[in-house]
Every structure is written in C-alpha cells, then in structure tokens.
Write a protein that holds these residues in place. Structure first.
Motif, PDB file in Angstrom:
ATOM      1  N   VAL A 139     -53.254   2.677   4.654  1.00 48.55           N
ATOM      2  CA  VAL A 139     -54.383   2.175   4.475  1.00 48.55           C
ATOM      3  C   VAL A 139     -55.408   3.363   4.430  1.00 48.55           C
ATOM      4  O   VAL A 139     -56.475   3.147   3.763  1.00 48.55           O
ATOM      5  N   THR A 140     -55.201   4.423   5.062  1.00 50.85           N
ATOM      6  CA  THR A 140     -56.012   5.484   4.731  1.00 50.85           C
ATOM      7  C   THR A 140     -56.303   6.078   3.445  1.00 50.85           C
ATOM      8  O   THR A 140     -57.351   6.349   2.927  1.00 50.85           O
ATOM      9  N   GLU A 141     -55.231   5.776   2.581  1.00 50.16           N
ATOM     10  CA  GLU A 141     -55.394   5.945   1.053  1.00 50.16           C
ATOM     11  C   GLU A 141     -56.176   5.149   0.326  1.00 50.16           C
ATOM     12  O   GLU A 141     -57.107   5.571  -0.465  1.00 50.16           O
ATOM     13  N   SER A 142     -56.263   3.862   0.911  1.00 54.23           N
ATOM     14  CA  SER A 142     -57.180   3.047   0.349  1.00 54.23           C
ATOM     15  C   SER A 142     -58.610   3.122   1.043  1.00 54.23           C
ATOM     16  O   SER A 142     -59.546   2.856  -0.177  1.00 54.23           O
ATOM     17  N   ASP A 143     -58.889   3.289   2.125  1.00 56.29           N
ATOM     18  CA  ASP A 143     -60.125   3.240   2.443  1.00 56.29           C
ATOM     19  C   ASP A 143     -60.994   4.463   2.950  1.00 56.29           C
ATOM     20  O   ASP A 143     -62.050   4.636   3.252  1.00 56.29           O
ATOM     21  N   ARG A 144     -60.167   5.366   2.722  1.00 56.76           N
ATOM     22  CA  ARG A 144     -60.613   6.848   2.658  1.00 56.76           C
ATOM     23  C   ARG A 144     -61.189   7.074   4.078  1.00 56.76           C
ATOM     24  O   ARG A 144     -62.333   8.013   4.185  1.00 56.76           O
ATOM     25  N   LYS A 145     -60.440   6.828   5.296  1.00 58.79           N
ATOM     26  CA  LYS A 145     -60.935   7.262   6.595  1.00 58.79           C
ATOM     27  C   LYS A 145     -59.855   7.308   7.420  1.00 58.79           C
ATOM     28  O   LYS A 145     -58.751   6.459   7.021  1.00 58.79           O
TER      29      LYS A 145
END
Length: 349
Positions: free
Chosen positions: A337-343
């Motif tokens: 998920v962090t790869e997608s939403d950058r947080k």
C-alpha cells in the motif's frame, strides 16, 4: 504422529526428509493432483497411501497432522479444510497471500485448539537464536538501529538455473501468475529474521518496490515480467528502534544471503546466514571501546519440523505460529500500500 504431506513439489521433499527422521512420526499419506507424481513420491519415501485430492485423503482420515506444501494461493482454502477435519497443520510460507486470509486461518486453528505453525525456515539458524538471547538477556541493551537484507543473484547468475527458460523462475516474475515479487517471496523471511532476532514487533512501514527491465517488452512467452525484483523498506519497531530492510534478486555475488545487524546502547551483533554457512559476530562489553568484533560459537537447535512434532505432542502451538505469520503478512500488505499512496502506514491498532 501420523502425517499427511499435501503437495509433492520441490519443497515437499525437504518436509519428507526431515519428518521421516523424527522418532514417532509416520508418513501416512501424500496428496497431489498428478497421479504419477504422487505415486513416485509415495514410493520414494515409503509413504503408506497416495491420493489425488485433499477431499479423498480427508475422507480416509487416518492421520493426525498435515504438512501443507501446496502453492501459496492454495494455503488458505486447503488449510481451512484440514482444520475443519480436526487436523493440525504445518504450513509453508507465506501462510496466505493476504492478511485477512492469514488471520482467518490463525483464528480457526486457535478456536479448534489445533496446532497451526508456519515453516519460516530461517528459525532453524542457530546463530539467529543465539543472537536473540543476546537481546533478551540484556547484553545488547536498548536497541536503537537495525539493518537487514536478503540478497539473491538468480537474475544475474545461473547457479540455480536459467530464469529466462525455466517456468519455476519465470512465474516468480509475473503478477498474473500469482507472484508478489521479491517482497511476496522472501519478504516474510527477512521480516521474521528481524523481529525474531530483535525480540520486537513492527510498528510502521514505508516501502519502495522496483521491477527492472529484463527482456524485450518485459515479456517472455506468456509471462509478463512485472513483479518487483527489489524492495527497500524503512521500519519503526514497537521497542522504539528504527530500521532499514531491503532485498534484491540482482545482488551479484550473493547466491542466498540473509544479514541482520542490530545496534544497542550496550552492544551490537551481526548474523550472516549464507548458502554455505552462518556466523554470529558481536561487539560487547569492553570491546565496544576498541570496536572489536568476536565470533560466537553456537550449538545446533531443533528444526521447525521437530518443534511442530513437539507442539502436536504438547497440544499447543509453538512459534512460528499462524498468528505470528499473519502479523508479518499484515506488514507485507501494508508495504504494498505504501508503494501506491507514498506514505507510511502503522500496523498497530
């Protein structure tokens, strides 16, 4: 204990070889959809019965536990069937392909008072277990910083075969063939290496994934080469430490290497596990002032296979349990998920 081996692919041979050497264990049955393969496997290990479906084996039912060595995507459904039939389960990693399924498996096993354990193979590294004792005994002090890596080179070396022509490697590079890349393949191993070795849990993760160009149009035949080859992850832990974890299949010169460095306010250690051996180095006590590192000799430890047999005998799950593996899967899911939403994302709560 009478054991059924579910799936007779490559890793099933390791299960058969290990379990057959444990006193009190009988290889009662084997299951594979391929009749010829399961019969050959049965004969090779002198297994009592062979089946071409799990349903057929469960209808027979003359066994106590199951070694689930099916493909990753089949772990969830097959394990639930085994638990519903009252069988203890020793499952290959990852426990499931997502946190929801993994937690369902953990809860079902616990509710039925059945042993559910996962074969996180690097728990068998004696140096890692000795390193954990340095932490739990207080010799490392309060952990401040952690470095960990899992390095492989099969995209640049043919030591394990040629990924360009062999399906056993090509599927690992293709999302539509069920691969979550390096993160899904070995992420659970290196994260377990970290949290077990440091005696803590993951609090927050922030991850980057990369699939590099590998062929014309990044496709070979039916395989689209889009699964990640490398990942880098920053991690904060519940004990307050900060860490970096990374992995790559492009690590030229590293056939299969896990490395863990842990730095505390009283001492530090480094575990290196390679295909050709393992080492534990530590800098403790007065050696801190001279930055002197010494190798610590360790004794062999019981394998996951032996501990599963012990757990069934005791009637309670030992580590690594289904619930522990589910927590690791949650971290992997959130890393994606962090790869997608950058947080950054928090696991706890």
């Amino acid at each position: 204990m009478r054991l059924l081996i579910l799936g007779t692919g490559h890793m099933a041979n390791a299960h058969a070889r290990n379990f057959i050497e444990i006193d009190g264990v009988t290889l009662a049955g084997a299951v594979d959809v391929d009749q010829n393969r399961v019969e050959a496997f049965r004969e090779k290990y002198s297994i009592e019965r062979a089946f071409t479906s799990l349903e057929e084996a469960l209808a027979w039912g003359d066994f106590d536990a199951v070694a689930n060595v099916t493909p990753d995507s089949a772990h969830h459904a097959t394990t639930l069937k085994c638990l519903a039939a009252g069988k203890h389960v020793f499952c290959e990693k990852p426990l499931a392909t997502n946190y929801h399924d993994a937690m369902e498996m953990a809860e079902k096993a616990e509710a039925a008072n059945l042993v559910g354990m996962v074969n996180l193979t690097y728990r068998n590294v004696a140096q890692l277990q000795a390193a954990r004792k340095l932490v739990t005994s207080g010799q490392i002090g309060k952990i401040r910083h952690v470095e960990a890596s899992y390095l492989q080179s099969w995209l640049v070396s043919k030591q394990w075969g040629d990924w360009r022509t062999e399906s056993q490697w090509l599927w690992r590079l293709s999302k539509k063939h069920g691969s979550n890349g390096t993160l899904g393949d070995v992420g659970v191993h290196i994260l377990d290496f970290v949290v077990y070795g440091t005696d803590t849990e993951i609090d927050e993760v922030f991850c980057r994934l990369k699939a590099f160009d590998k062929a014309e149009g990044n496709r070979i035949g039916e395989y689209e080469l889009d699964a990640n080859d490398s990942f880098t992850m920053t991690v904060s832990f519940t004990n307050g430490a900060l860490g970096v974890v990374h992995s790559s299949r492009w690590a030229t010169g590293h056939v299969n290497e896990l490395r863990l460095r842990v730095y505390g306010d009283k001492g530090s250690f480094e575990v290196v596990h390679r295909h050709d051996g393992s080492k534990l180095l530590a800098c403790l006590g007065d050696d801190i002032e001279t930055a002197t590192w010494k190798e610590i000799e360790v004794e062999p430890v019981p394998t996951n296979y032996q501990r599963f047999v012990d757990a069934v005998g005791q009637g309670k799950a030992l580590e690594p349990s289904f619930r522990h593996a589910a927590k690791l899967q949650k971290a992997i899911d959130l890393a994606n998920v962090t790869e997608s939403d950058r947080k950054e994302h928090r696991l706890q709560g």
